[in-house]
Write an enzyme that holds these catalytic residues in place. Structure first.
Site, PDB file in Angstrom:
ATOM      1  N   GLY A  73       0.786  -1.228   0.000  1.00 48.30           N
ATOM      2  CA  GLY A  73       0.000   0.000   0.000  1.00 48.30           C
ATOM      3  C   GLY A  73       0.812   1.269   0.000  1.00 48.30           C
TER       4      GLY A  73
ATOM      5  N   HIS B 258     -26.223  26.516  -4.592  1.00 49.92           N
ATOM      6  CA  HIS B 258     -26.304  27.238  -3.311  1.00 49.92           C
ATOM      7  C   HIS B 258     -27.008  26.339  -2.288  1.00 49.92           C
ATOM      8  CE1 HIS B 258     -26.981  30.509  -0.463  1.00 49.92           C
ATOM      9  NE2 HIS B 258     -28.209  30.018  -0.316  1.00 49.92           N
TER      10      HIS B 258
END
Length: 457
Positions: free
Chosen positions: A38, A440
């Site tokens: 990893g 928004h």
């Protein structure tokens, strides 16, 4: 001797997906890992540190509960062993998933051990020799340990060891006032430690514009983090209370006494024990493997990806290295590192999202620069959340009307920066961004407004 169509050295962000693409094309692939599958991101970087950031943010919000009309009885207590266990479990889960992915991949052999070149096309792992016409180096990097006087006389932490710390230091002294150092500074301050950041430069994160640097320092100072900038002749000595860090700053006491010290002084590539000389690879003065714009090295049949090539120090740039190599080798494309628009984030709270040029860089490049800026105290979403520190900033070229770069130091900055990043990748001018109709209430909805507020500098 075992023969493969391709060998990948290292299982960081570029390695496993490249193994997957090559194997899917019918190639036999050996992917080699000497420690933890990893790479940095999974084991000592992004995943454990951002899990710690999340715990520190929760602690910070709990202390601010009354600001939101909430009352919590009792004193907040940080259970550091539990915090560490949670963070480490994130790593263990991701590591396990990567191992299972690679082990279940057809035509792919996951090999444990330290890989070293024996020749241009041969790699040794223990007693075994592996050979392939294509070799991809993805060995990553590690914390740089400067030769400060006294460094061998005191214990110290790096990013690799501090993520496994299951206690809160009484006083954490962090040497290095850049991205890694500042993230850990805020994390451990919010966990209850005294924190002092020691920086050799005259300001923190010196690659950023001065207004960004100053705002970040102010945010952290308001949380109680102390800074010692302009530190010269840094030295370390044992002390009854832990250790003494000599700073020799132009102001303040010449020594800082701390219980623990974290070295956050940069990174170095893991190429010093790779046998690069036997492969004929060229490295620069810092040990980074020299690569062309397509990530091929000076040796035919060898490519270098991720942190070890000096072309990027982030998970997303390493993954893009994989994308470039795979596209060129397998898809008939001509992708280049130079086409990449740089972007990154600093994960303090509020986060800093950055893309492209800074204002300073644009001016230095001789551009006719327009700059728009808006404080987060004038962003509705930030006001609603009660998180109004920082500002939004965009930099553009007045002649070509192209967007040169942007920065957002504010709530959601790591996400909101992508509105600009995507526009830049699409080659759109700031006129296109100005006429976007964002949702928004969000932070991103203010980018068109910031564009309208641009003016020459």
């Amino acid at each position: 001797m075992r023969d493969f169509d391709a060998i990948i050295i290292g299982t960081g962000q570029a390695g496993p997906p490249l193994a997957g693409r090559l194997a899917a094309e019918g190639m036999t692939v050996a992917i080699i890992e000497r420690k933890h599958v990893g790479g940095t991101c999974v084991n000592t970087g992004c995943m454990p540190t951002k899990a710690l950031v999340a715990s520190a943010y929760a602690a910070h919000l709990a202390r601010r509960a009354s600001d939101y009309g909430l009352e919590l009885d009792g004193t907040l207590r940080v259970d550091m062993p539990k915090v560490k266990a949670r963070s480490h479990q994130v790593t263990l889960n991701a590591r396990k998933n990567n191992i299972e992915w690679l082990q279940g991949m057809e035509r792919c052999s996951l090999i444990e051990g330290h890989a070293r070149f024996e020749s241009r096309n041969t790699v040794r792992v223990g007693e075994e020799l592996l050979r392939a016409p294509r070799i991809f180096v993805n060995v990553g990097g590690r914390a740089a340990v400067p030769d400060f006087p006294g460094i061998d006389r005191v214990p110290y932490l790096t990013n690799s060891s501090i993520v496994l710390l299951d206690r809160v230091p009484a006083h954490l002294v962090i040497i290095g006032g850049s991205y890694i150092g500042l993230e850990f500074a805020q994390i451990y301050r919010r966990f209850g430690a005294e924190v002092t950041v020691v920086e050799k430069g005259d300001r923190v994160i010196g690659r950023e514009d001065p207004d960004v640097s100053e705002a970040i320092r102010k945010i952290l100072e308001e949380e109680g983090i102390r800074f010692r900038t302009g530190a010269e002749c840094i030295r370390l000595d044992p002390h009854p209370d832990g250790m003494a860090v000599g700073v020799d700053c132009t102001e303040g006491a010449p020594t800082v006494i701390g219980s623990d010290v974290l070295l956050a002084t940069g990174r170095r590539p893991n190429t010093d024990d790779l046998g690069v000389d036997k492969a004929g690879l060229e490295v620069d003065e810092r040990g980074y493997i020299k690569v062309q714009d397509d990530l091929s090295t000076t040796v035919e049949g060898i490519w270098a990806l991720g942190d070890c090539n000096g072309k990027g120090a982030f998970t997303h740039t390493a993954y893009n290295d994989f994308e470039i190599v795979a596209a060129n080798l397998l898809d008939g494309e001509d992708r280049r590192v130079s086409d990449r628009i740089p972007g990154y984030a600093l994960y303090i709270d509020p986060s800093l999202g950055r893309v492209g040029m800074t204002e300073t860089q644009a001016v230095k490049a001789g551009k006719k620069v327009l700059v728009g800026k808006r404080p987060m105290s004038r962003v509705g979403r930030a006001i609603e959340k009660g998180e109004t520190q920082g500002f939004m900033k965009i930099v553009a070229d007045a002649d070509t009307r192209s967007i040169l770069g942007a920065a957002i130091l504010g709530t959601g900055g790591d996400e909101a920066i992508h509105g600009v990043l995507d526009m830049m990748n699409a080659g759109a001018t700031f006129d296109t961004l100005r006429w976007a109709v964002p949702i928004h209430p969000t932070v991103s909805e203010l980018w068109p407004t910031v564009v309208q507020e641009m003016s020459p500098i």
